[in-house]
Design an enzyme around this catalytic site. Sequence first.
Site, PDB file in Angstrom:
ATOM      1  N   CYS A 297      -2.703   1.221   8.381  1.00 30.03           N
ATOM      2  CA  CYS A 297      -1.655   0.507   7.660  1.00 30.03           C
ATOM      3  C   CYS A 297      -2.025  -0.955   7.439  1.00 30.03           C
ATOM      4  O   CYS A 297      -2.315  -1.688   8.379  1.00 30.03           O
ATOM      5  CB  CYS A 297      -0.357   0.603   8.457  1.00 30.03           C
ATOM      6  SG  CYS A 297       1.011  -0.259   7.698  1.00 30.03           S
TER       7      CYS A 297
ATOM      8  N   GLU B 245       0.826  -1.204   0.000  1.00 29.17           N
ATOM      9  CA  GLU B 245       0.000   0.000   0.000  1.00 29.17           C
ATOM     10  C   GLU B 245       0.861   1.255   0.000  1.00 29.17           C
ATOM     11  O   GLU B 245       1.902   1.306   0.640  1.00 29.17           O
ATOM     12  CB  GLU B 245      -0.905   0.025   1.229  1.00 29.17           C
ATOM     13  CG  GLU B 245      -1.905  -1.106   1.279  1.00 29.17           C
ATOM     14  CD  GLU B 245      -2.730  -1.079   2.555  1.00 29.17           C
ATOM     15  OE1 GLU B 245      -2.766  -0.011   3.213  1.00 29.17           O
ATOM     16  OE2 GLU B 245      -3.324  -2.113   2.892  1.00 29.17           O
TER      17      GLU B 245
END
Length: 346
Positions: free
Chosen positions: A325, A91
């Site tokens: 996250c 990501e």
Amino acid sequence: MRSQDLHQRLADLGAKPLHCGRIVRAWLQGRALDACTARQRAEDFLPLSVRQGLPRVAEELEGIARLHSEHPASDGSSRLLVELADRQRVESVLLPRGGLCVSTQVGCAVGCVFCMTGRSGLLRQVGSLEMVAQVVLARRRRAVKKVVFMGMGEPAHNLDNVLEAIDLLGTDGGIGHKNLVFSTVGDPRVFERLPGQRVKPALALSLHSTDAELRRRLLPKAPPLSPEELVEAGETYARQVDYPIQYQWTLLEGVNDSLEEMDGILRLLKGRFAVMNLIPYNSMDGDAYRRPRGERIVELVRYLHSRGVLTKVRNSAGQDIDGGCGQLRARAEGAAPQRHIRVRRG
């Protein structure tokens, strides 16, 4: 592919160092490798053999990483799910005001109990050009002036690749050294290596508790530095580079949001060259943890700030699109259940 591999690839085509620099800078800005300038066309600057070989080089660079999906959020951020050449995914997060958060590992070995990324363990390292490719993909969408290495992974566990990416971004990438932020749970190797680098990044240290035993339980595989040792090492680096350490503190209701913990922060950070970032936990469905109430967060910020510690609230970007996250990747691939640590508050 690493940075030296790219330069060697270009040299094999006949590129001199001046040509390599221009080509690499064009790539880092998200432009075509043979992009011309206002005063000079590529055919007037690059040798014919280089121009003929650039399409193949461009194809190789495009193969490093591709955008799998983009998820814009209401706060102006945008989460990018990036697929690497072996189909592993990481990501990146485009932040408001020109920032980008990038990933340094697929998974993570530290196993922070409140972090989605750590649930899968460490799958593999992310190469230096794979990190840089995340910046390139982002720059094709908007300007990127700051890069924080705070995405998936523990940068200290992939130190050579991270430092190489930082060096490339801080030179040919045109990003100011203060605007490159190395985030870590506090590995001694970081404090040994960073002062000797050509590009010295800002440093963010994951503190999360001033109680050594609680911090060990929250970050079970972090190096055995006490909070006091971590802050002392951070202060030394801050004075060397002349910009403050950012201390990260994920706020977990009933775990590390007590006044006793806030007093511990005051004890450690008052008078230090430091900024305390309080990060309200970003929850998912079925989470064992919660963020404190908004009123409580305001109280904690005022408590610290009024007593001499510069304190900011850093909400995770993109809370309406799996902003924490590893959350976006976890939804795409599934995740292990979360462990919960309970703390009795006095």
